[in-house]
Design an enzyme around this catalytic site. Sequence first.
Site, PDB file in Angstrom:
ATOM      1  N   TYR A 147       0.982  -0.921   0.137  1.00  0.00           N
ATOM      2  CA  TYR A 147      -0.075  -0.114  -0.250  1.00  0.00           C
ATOM      3  C   TYR A 147       1.260   1.470   0.332  1.00  0.00           C
ATOM      4  CZ  TYR A 147      -3.435   3.659   1.185  1.00  0.00           C
ATOM      5  OH  TYR A 147      -4.656   4.469   2.077  1.00  0.00           O
ATOM      6  N   ASP A 242       9.530   3.156  -0.581  1.00  0.00           N
ATOM      7  CA  ASP A 242       8.370   3.713   0.387  1.00  0.00           C
ATOM      8  C   ASP A 242       8.438   3.252   2.617  1.00  0.00           C
ATOM      9  OD1 ASP A 242       5.784   4.441   1.917  1.00  0.00           O
ATOM     10  OD2 ASP A 242       4.801   3.033   0.111  1.00  0.00           O
ATOM     11  N   LYS A 270       4.551   9.061   8.744  1.00  0.00           N
ATOM     12  CA  LYS A 270       3.889   8.589  10.031  1.00  0.00           C
ATOM     13  C   LYS A 270       5.291   8.415  11.212  1.00  0.00           C
ATOM     14  CE  LYS A 270       0.974   4.990   8.403  1.00  0.00           C
ATOM     15  NZ  LYS A 270       0.532   3.739   6.446  1.00  0.00           N
TER      16      LYS A 270
HETATM   17  C1  LIG Z   1       0.563   4.743   6.012  1.00  0.00           C
HETATM   18  C2  LIG Z   1       1.432   4.262   4.397  1.00  0.00           C
HETATM   19  C3  LIG Z   1       0.990   5.289   3.421  1.00  0.00           C
HETATM   20  C4  LIG Z   1       0.224   5.885   3.556  1.00  0.00           C
HETATM   21  O1  LIG Z   1       0.155   7.337   4.320  1.00  0.00           O
HETATM   22  P1  LIG Z   1      -1.089   8.373   4.707  1.00  0.00           P
HETATM   23  O2  LIG Z   1      -0.649   9.754   5.657  1.00  0.00           O
HETATM   24  O3  LIG Z   1      -1.528   7.692   5.387  1.00  0.00           O
HETATM   25  O4  LIG Z   1      -0.932   9.224   3.748  1.00  0.00           O
HETATM   26  C5  LIG Z   1       1.617   5.122   2.506  1.00  0.00           C
HETATM   27  N1  LIG Z   1       2.623   3.928   2.477  1.00  0.00           N
HETATM   28  C6  LIG Z   1       3.006   3.253   3.191  1.00  0.00           C
HETATM   29  C7  LIG Z   1       3.598   1.827   3.356  1.00  0.00           C
HETATM   30  C8  LIG Z   1       2.039   2.927   5.080  1.00  0.00           C
HETATM   31  O5  LIG Z   1       2.241   2.099   5.710  1.00  0.00           O
END
Ligand SMILES: *Cc1c(COP(=O)(O)O)cnc(C)c1O
Length: 431
Positions: A147, A242, A270
Amino acid sequence: MNCANRPTSESLYAEACGLMPGGVNSPVRAFKAVAGTPVFFKNAKGSRLFDADGNEYVDYVSSWGAILLGHADDRVVRAIADAAANGTSFGAPHEGEVRLAREILGRVPAVEMVRFVNSGTEATLATIRLVRAATGRNKIVKFEGNYHGAVDSLLAKAGSGIATFGLPDSAGVPKSITHDTLLARYNDSAHVEAILEANSNEVAAVMVEPIAGNMGLVPPDPGFLLKLREICDHHGVLLVFDEVMTGFRVAKGGASERYGIKPDLVCMGKVIGGGLPVGAYGGRKELMNLVAPIGPMYQAGTLSGNPLAMAAGYAALSNLDDASYDLLEHTGARLEAGLNQVFGVAGVPAQVQRVGSMISVFLTSEPVHNYDEAGTTDKPLFAKLFHSMLDKGFYLPPSALEAWFLTTSHTNEDIDRTVEAFAQSLKDVAA
Ligand SMILES: *Cc1c(COP(=O)(O)O)cnc(C)c1O
């Protein structure tokens, strides 16, 4: 105040459903995967959450990984309060941005320059634009079950939230957009190689969660990330990690440091916000020099580099030292061992998978390496266990396909009580 008039989770949810789609502002919060009424929270401290109904929980969601020092950490709260007193937004540069950028560059060797945004989604969105600007190619390889935020082009087999709701894709995303997104199997470098060969000179980047955390926790097989680096180099394709979830959680410098692999670009979020909304992307200087105002790739944000978020992020990161990561490793290992023992005793087939402070439980008989295998977890059984644990005061992620997150404020006692409760829950749901 009359107790009878105090709002409960039930009454708040009933009203919320008339005001906001599904009563929530992000889909996985809605308990659709486990049924029942989502819990509305009032406050949180350390490893604990307190709900509108007067219950206390040990938290394993930790704001989906954003909280690493525990809730309402005094140092973070003080930094936010001090920053707020000095102005909540300037729309102009300030020292807080420089401090947090310096801290990030000092921790992540792959990040030579960084740009702050307001969420992980914004970070991946900008990164996609950047890899296309840098290469003049459009196609992106992503992995099934990874994701990367709610970005149109990346909403294809995007893990938990999507998997949970059984949507193959999102409505409102034109086929012409996901057309440039190529899907590979996680932990299958030969598949990536085949895709790059079939699309030679068309792929801008391979984007990967270096530790997959959005289909439950699926670690990279030994050598997988190194192989991706080699394949990308061979084909002249950029490699993007990511690390919105893993960054600063699995090691001082994130997964790229933990596994010793240097991606071209890194997405962050995060943990770097210390619980406030922040994202960032960064990497090789020559790539970051393509970003406006020095380069031709436009990207901007009114509240980017917000003083409160920068202060919270700096307070969080600067208080996460080697000892913090040792502690997280220790606490994680204790939970892993405890859960393994409990499943063994109960004779329930399960895979407890963990990297540092990220852990998850697949209710299935074989280790999980990819999205298809993650899908073999027993979702109805998880839903029962979830509610049984919730009743006992343990807030697990409300989906079988989500990782659980520890913080430095989770104690051995928290872990031991959790394991004990889990043993009881396994008995309860079997009865
Ligand atoms: C949470 C997450 C996102 C998106 O971040 P948001 O702050 O929710 O927009 C993108 N990539 C990864 C791997 C994530 O865990």
